[in-house]
Scaffold this motif. Structure first.
Motif, short mmCIF file in Angstrom:
data_model
loop_
_atom_site.label_atom_id
_atom_site.label_comp_id
_atom_site.label_asym_id
_atom_site.label_seq_id
_atom_site.Cartn_x
_atom_site.Cartn_y
_atom_site.Cartn_z
N GLU A 71 4.59 19.09 -30.52
CA GLU A 71 5.91 18.56 -30.22
C GLU A 71 6.61 19.33 -29.10
O GLU A 71 7.32 18.76 -28.28
N LYS A 72 6.41 20.65 -29.08
CA LYS A 72 7.13 21.48 -28.13
C LYS A 72 6.38 22.79 -27.93
O LYS A 72 5.69 23.26 -28.82
N SER A 73 6.54 23.40 -26.76
CA SER A 73 5.95 24.72 -26.48
C SER A 73 6.86 25.44 -25.49
O SER A 73 7.10 24.96 -24.39
N GLY A 74 7.35 26.61 -25.89
CA GLY A 74 8.23 27.38 -25.01
C GLY A 74 7.51 27.89 -23.78
O GLY A 74 8.00 27.75 -22.65
N ASN A 75 6.32 28.49 -23.96
CA ASN A 75 5.55 28.94 -22.81
C ASN A 75 5.10 27.75 -21.97
O ASN A 75 5.10 27.79 -20.75
N GLY A 76 4.70 26.67 -22.65
CA GLY A 76 4.29 25.47 -21.94
C GLY A 76 5.40 24.91 -21.07
O GLY A 76 5.17 24.47 -19.94
N LEU A 77 6.63 24.93 -21.58
CA LEU A 77 7.76 24.43 -20.80
C LEU A 77 8.01 25.28 -19.57
O LEU A 77 8.33 24.75 -18.50
N THR A 96 16.14 18.60 -16.60
CA THR A 96 15.86 18.33 -18.01
C THR A 96 14.43 17.83 -18.19
O THR A 96 13.85 17.20 -17.30
N VAL A 97 13.87 18.13 -19.36
CA VAL A 97 12.51 17.71 -19.71
C VAL A 97 12.54 17.13 -21.11
O VAL A 97 13.08 17.75 -22.04
N GLU A 98 11.95 15.96 -21.26
CA GLU A 98 11.86 15.34 -22.58
C GLU A 98 10.51 15.63 -23.21
O GLU A 98 9.46 15.39 -22.60
N THR A 99 10.52 16.18 -24.41
CA THR A 99 9.30 16.40 -25.18
C THR A 99 9.42 15.61 -26.48
O THR A 99 10.51 15.14 -26.84
N ILE A 100 8.32 15.48 -27.21
CA ILE A 100 8.38 14.83 -28.52
C ILE A 100 9.33 15.59 -29.44
O ILE A 100 10.00 15.01 -30.29
N VAL A 121 15.02 28.47 -20.71
CA VAL A 121 14.92 27.15 -21.33
C VAL A 121 15.91 27.07 -22.49
O VAL A 121 15.89 27.92 -23.38
N GLU A 122 16.77 26.06 -22.46
CA GLU A 122 17.64 25.78 -23.59
C GLU A 122 16.82 24.94 -24.56
O GLU A 122 16.58 23.76 -24.35
N MET A 123 16.36 25.58 -25.64
CA MET A 123 15.32 25.03 -26.50
C MET A 123 15.83 24.10 -27.60
O MET A 123 15.04 23.53 -28.34
N GLY A 124 17.14 23.95 -27.73
CA GLY A 124 17.67 23.11 -28.79
C GLY A 124 18.05 23.95 -30.00
O GLY A 124 18.15 25.17 -29.94
N ARG A 125 18.28 23.28 -31.13
CA ARG A 125 18.79 23.95 -32.32
C ARG A 125 17.70 24.14 -33.37
O ARG A 125 16.92 23.23 -33.65
N ALA A 126 17.67 25.33 -33.93
CA ALA A 126 16.75 25.61 -35.03
C ALA A 126 17.32 25.05 -36.33
O ALA A 126 18.52 25.05 -36.55
N THR A 127 16.44 24.55 -37.18
CA THR A 127 16.86 24.08 -38.50
C THR A 127 15.89 24.59 -39.55
O THR A 127 14.70 24.75 -39.29
N PHE A 128 16.43 24.85 -40.73
CA PHE A 128 15.63 25.37 -41.84
C PHE A 128 15.45 24.31 -42.92
O PHE A 128 15.00 24.61 -44.02
N ALA A 129 15.77 23.06 -42.59
CA ALA A 129 15.65 21.96 -43.54
C ALA A 129 14.19 21.59 -43.76
O ALA A 129 13.43 21.45 -42.79
N PRO A 130 13.74 21.43 -44.99
CA PRO A 130 12.33 21.12 -45.27
C PRO A 130 11.83 19.87 -44.56
O PRO A 130 10.69 19.84 -44.08
N VAL A 159 11.03 27.23 -40.25
CA VAL A 159 11.95 26.88 -39.16
C VAL A 159 11.34 25.78 -38.31
O VAL A 159 10.17 25.85 -37.94
N SER A 160 12.15 24.79 -37.97
CA SER A 160 11.75 23.83 -36.95
C SER A 160 12.59 24.07 -35.71
O SER A 160 13.82 24.13 -35.78
N VAL A 161 11.92 24.23 -34.57
CA VAL A 161 12.61 24.32 -33.28
C VAL A 161 12.15 23.14 -32.40
O VAL A 161 12.03 23.25 -31.19
N GLY A 162 11.88 22.03 -33.10
CA GLY A 162 11.26 20.87 -32.45
C GLY A 162 9.81 20.77 -32.84
O GLY A 162 9.19 19.71 -32.76
N ASN A 163 9.23 21.89 -33.25
CA ASN A 163 7.91 21.95 -33.88
C ASN A 163 7.99 22.92 -35.06
O ASN A 163 8.93 23.71 -35.17
N PRO A 164 7.03 22.87 -36.00
CA PRO A 164 7.17 23.61 -37.27
C PRO A 164 6.65 25.05 -37.21
O PRO A 164 5.65 25.34 -36.55
#
Length: 289
Positions: A71-77, A96-100, A121-130, A159-164
């Protein structure tokens, strides 16, 4: 360039970048595995594919070396951002770059040679929701939850940061060994709690604003560095009260700097390097079809 590629790395985490319009074959899982093979192909931790986007300046698809899609990769971005600048697909230093895994904003830091030597890179928001990982535990947040893997009883923060990500901390002053990573990495990646598998970080706080991590990436295995893993581990450390933001994340491959705000929005800054540009040989391409 017909069947061309761009190779770059972020702290030793290397990717190939390709434009489907320039390829004479389809990037099937079989082709991706062949290209990424370090003995029989070019060798890579994955392939970054330029894609169309209606929401952002550019679209990006990310493929692991086993042929699965991430879904996402920080180094890849960061590598993708440098590719866009180096190949003159953009003159902008912010885009801006759109990823899954969501929309991100990249800011290039161009050195005196005209190279984008580092990227924020502004990576978005982390979430701890299952549900975001997903994880099958019936809890409100995946914070300091028990788990058994490779014969050990551990506690993890999901944690999800766009990927698990599955982050496991040891107390300050202790260390994780590579042997533990090689045992726990695949066991946690494929744990029944994670129906779509997960990335794994074995972490230790090493200061008030500093942690060290070992990384096992879903679909890739042991990795020297990872941007999304750094974001996940920093988020987990802040959530658990083990460190404060901004967090310096040290890995075998080097260091990234992660800012975690009060809403767990993440900003990552780190170096990126171009290694090579080239073309796949006609005979190799024939074998991919």
């Amino acid at each position: 360039m017909k069947n061309g590629f761009f190779r770059g790395h972020g702290l030793g985490n290397d990717y190939l970048v390709m434009d489907p319009k320039e390829l004479g074959f389809k990037l099937t899982p079989k082709a991706i595995r062949a290209i990424c093979d370090r003995h029989w192909g070019l060798g890579s931790d994955g392939i970054l594919v330029l894609a169309p986007s209606k929401k952002a300046d550019f679209g990006l698809r990310i493929f692991n070396p086993d042929g699965s899609e991430a879904e996402k990769s920080g180094n890849g971005l960061r590598i993708f951002a440098r590719y866009l600048h180096a190949t003159q697909k953009t003159r902008k230093t912010r885009f801006t770059v759109e990823t899954i895994g969501g929309l991100v904003t990249c800011t290039l830091h161009v050195d005196r040679n005209g190279d984008a030597a580092s990227v924020t890179v502004e990576m978005g928001r982390a979430t701890f929701a299952p549900g975001a990982l997903p994880c099958s535990l019936a809890v409100e947040e995946l914070v300091d939850q028990p788990i058994e893997a490779a014969g050990q009883r551990l506690h993890f923060t999901g944690v999800s940061v766009g990927n698990p990500h599955c982050v496991v901390f040891k107390p300050a002053g202790e260390q994780w060994s590579r042997e533990e990573l090689l045992a726990l990495g695949p066991a946690l990646e494929n744990h029944a709690l994670f129906p779509r598998r997960t990335n794994v970080q074995l972490a230790v706080p090493t200061g008030q604003r500093e942690i060290f991590i070992l990384i096992w990436e879903r679909g890739a295995g042991e990795t020297q560095a990872s941007g999304s893993s750094s974001c996940a581990a920093a988020s987990a450390g802040v959530k658990l009260g083990l460190v404060q933001s901004p967090v310096t994340v040290n890995m075998p491959g080097g260091t990234l700097h992660i800012d975690v705000d009060k809403e767990f929005n993440l900003t990552m800054k780190g170096p990126v390097a171009e290694v090579a540009r080239g073309t796949l040989s006609p005979s190799f391409v024939r074998g991919l079809k």
